[in-house]
Write a protein that holds these residues in place. Structure first.
Motif, mmCIF file in Angstrom:
data_model
loop_
_atom_site.group_PDB
_atom_site.id
_atom_site.type_symbol
_atom_site.label_atom_id
_atom_site.label_comp_id
_atom_site.label_asym_id
_atom_site.label_seq_id
_atom_site.Cartn_x
_atom_site.Cartn_y
_atom_site.Cartn_z
ATOM 1 N N UNK A 1 0.798 -1.238 0.000
ATOM 2 C CA UNK A 1 0.000 0.000 0.000
ATOM 3 C C UNK A 1 0.823 1.277 0.000
ATOM 4 N N UNK A 2 2.112 1.164 -0.279
ATOM 5 C CA UNK A 2 2.992 2.329 -0.371
ATOM 6 C C UNK A 2 3.506 2.435 -1.803
ATOM 7 N N UNK A 3 3.880 3.649 -2.204
ATOM 8 C CA UNK A 3 4.532 3.822 -3.501
ATOM 9 C C UNK A 3 5.832 3.028 -3.475
ATOM 10 N N UNK A 4 6.013 2.151 -4.459
ATOM 11 C CA UNK A 4 7.273 1.430 -4.567
ATOM 12 C C UNK A 4 8.304 2.393 -5.133
ATOM 13 N N UNK A 5 9.464 2.462 -4.503
ATOM 14 C CA UNK A 5 10.504 3.402 -4.903
ATOM 15 C C UNK A 5 11.045 3.174 -6.295
ATOM 16 N N UNK A 6 10.810 2.012 -6.880
ATOM 17 C CA UNK A 6 11.309 1.729 -8.221
ATOM 18 C C UNK A 6 10.206 1.099 -9.049
ATOM 19 N N UNK A 7 9.740 1.824 -10.013
ATOM 20 C CA UNK A 7 8.636 1.429 -10.894
ATOM 21 C C UNK A 7 8.760 0.001 -11.412
ATOM 22 N N UNK A 8 9.922 -0.393 -11.893
ATOM 23 C CA UNK A 8 10.105 -1.684 -12.535
ATOM 24 C C UNK A 8 10.103 -2.872 -11.609
ATOM 25 N N UNK B 1 0.773 8.384 -14.233
ATOM 26 C CA UNK B 1 1.510 7.456 -13.371
ATOM 27 C C UNK B 1 2.162 8.282 -12.277
ATOM 28 N N UNK B 2 1.789 8.031 -11.029
ATOM 29 C CA UNK B 2 2.413 8.679 -9.872
ATOM 30 C C UNK B 2 3.424 7.693 -9.322
ATOM 31 N N UNK B 3 4.714 7.991 -9.463
ATOM 32 C CA UNK B 3 5.755 7.012 -9.154
ATOM 33 C C UNK B 3 6.821 7.602 -8.247
ATOM 34 N N UNK B 4 7.591 6.699 -7.639
ATOM 35 C CA UNK B 4 8.729 7.128 -6.843
ATOM 36 C C UNK B 4 9.864 7.539 -7.746
ATOM 37 N N UNK B 5 10.371 6.577 -8.503
ATOM 38 C CA UNK B 5 11.490 6.846 -9.380
ATOM 39 C C UNK B 5 11.454 5.854 -10.522
ATOM 40 N N UNK C 1 4.638 11.334 -13.198
ATOM 41 C CA UNK C 1 4.977 12.246 -12.112
ATOM 42 C C UNK C 1 5.887 11.461 -11.170
ATOM 43 N N UNK C 2 7.180 11.837 -11.123
ATOM 44 C CA UNK C 2 8.159 11.139 -10.271
ATOM 45 C C UNK C 2 8.358 11.882 -8.949
ATOM 46 N N UNK C 3 8.970 11.181 -8.009
ATOM 47 C CA UNK C 3 9.280 11.777 -6.718
ATOM 48 C C UNK C 3 8.213 11.565 -5.666
ATOM 49 N N UNK D 1 9.269 15.507 -9.825
ATOM 50 C CA UNK D 1 10.570 15.891 -9.274
ATOM 51 C C UNK D 1 11.587 16.133 -10.376
ATOM 52 N N UNK D 2 11.319 15.573 -11.559
ATOM 53 C CA UNK D 2 12.282 15.674 -12.655
ATOM 54 C C UNK D 2 13.466 14.755 -12.494
ATOM 55 N N UNK D 3 13.482 13.996 -11.405
ATOM 56 C CA UNK D 3 14.597 13.091 -11.116
ATOM 57 C C UNK D 3 14.307 11.703 -11.648
ATOM 58 N N UNK D 4 15.228 11.186 -12.421
ATOM 59 C CA UNK D 4 15.122 9.816 -12.898
ATOM 60 C C UNK D 4 16.260 9.009 -12.315
#
Length: 120
Positions: free
Chosen positions: A10-17, A63-67, A84-86, A106-109
């Protein structure tokens, strides 16, 4: 409209893949969450899988993602999905904050992971 979030516990996974599944929220015209579903993540690198086309075919637009690497961003964009990252934290809370306009990219990949997704 639908938004997807890579999820683990139930948390955003820090790595999409590497997420266990995607939580997909359906929004009505008032941008209220009206439905929640889970779509299993394919095994392996997200950018080399068919997950972008699967999510797109389900109506996902954001897509709302961590990274994630640039390759995954490009694959999702090619399917009409804005990334949308970060993002981090509880998936419902992140989705609600995005709806309120409190989440921006965040613009961070990630540029240095072992499977080379950023090169596609």
């Amino acid at each position: 409209m639908k938004i997807a979030l890579p999820t683990f516990n139930n948390e955003i996974d820090g790595h999409f893949g590497h997420c266990s599944h995607f939580t997909v929220f359906s929004l009505n015209d008032k941008k209220e969450i009206i439905e929640e579903e889970k779509i299993q993540s394919p095994e392996g690198c997200g950018c080399k899988s068919n997950i972008a086309s699967v999510l797109s075919s389900q109506g996902v637009k954001v897509m709302l993602a961590g990274n994630m690497g640039d390759g995954a961003v490009n694959v999702l964009a090619a399917q009409g999905i804005q990334v949308i990252r970060g993002c981090s934290g509880n998936v419902r809370t992140v989705a609600e904050n995005w709806i309120k306009g409190n989440v921006s990219d965040s613009g961070e990949g990630c540029h240095s992971h072992e499977h080379g997704c950023e090169n596609h």
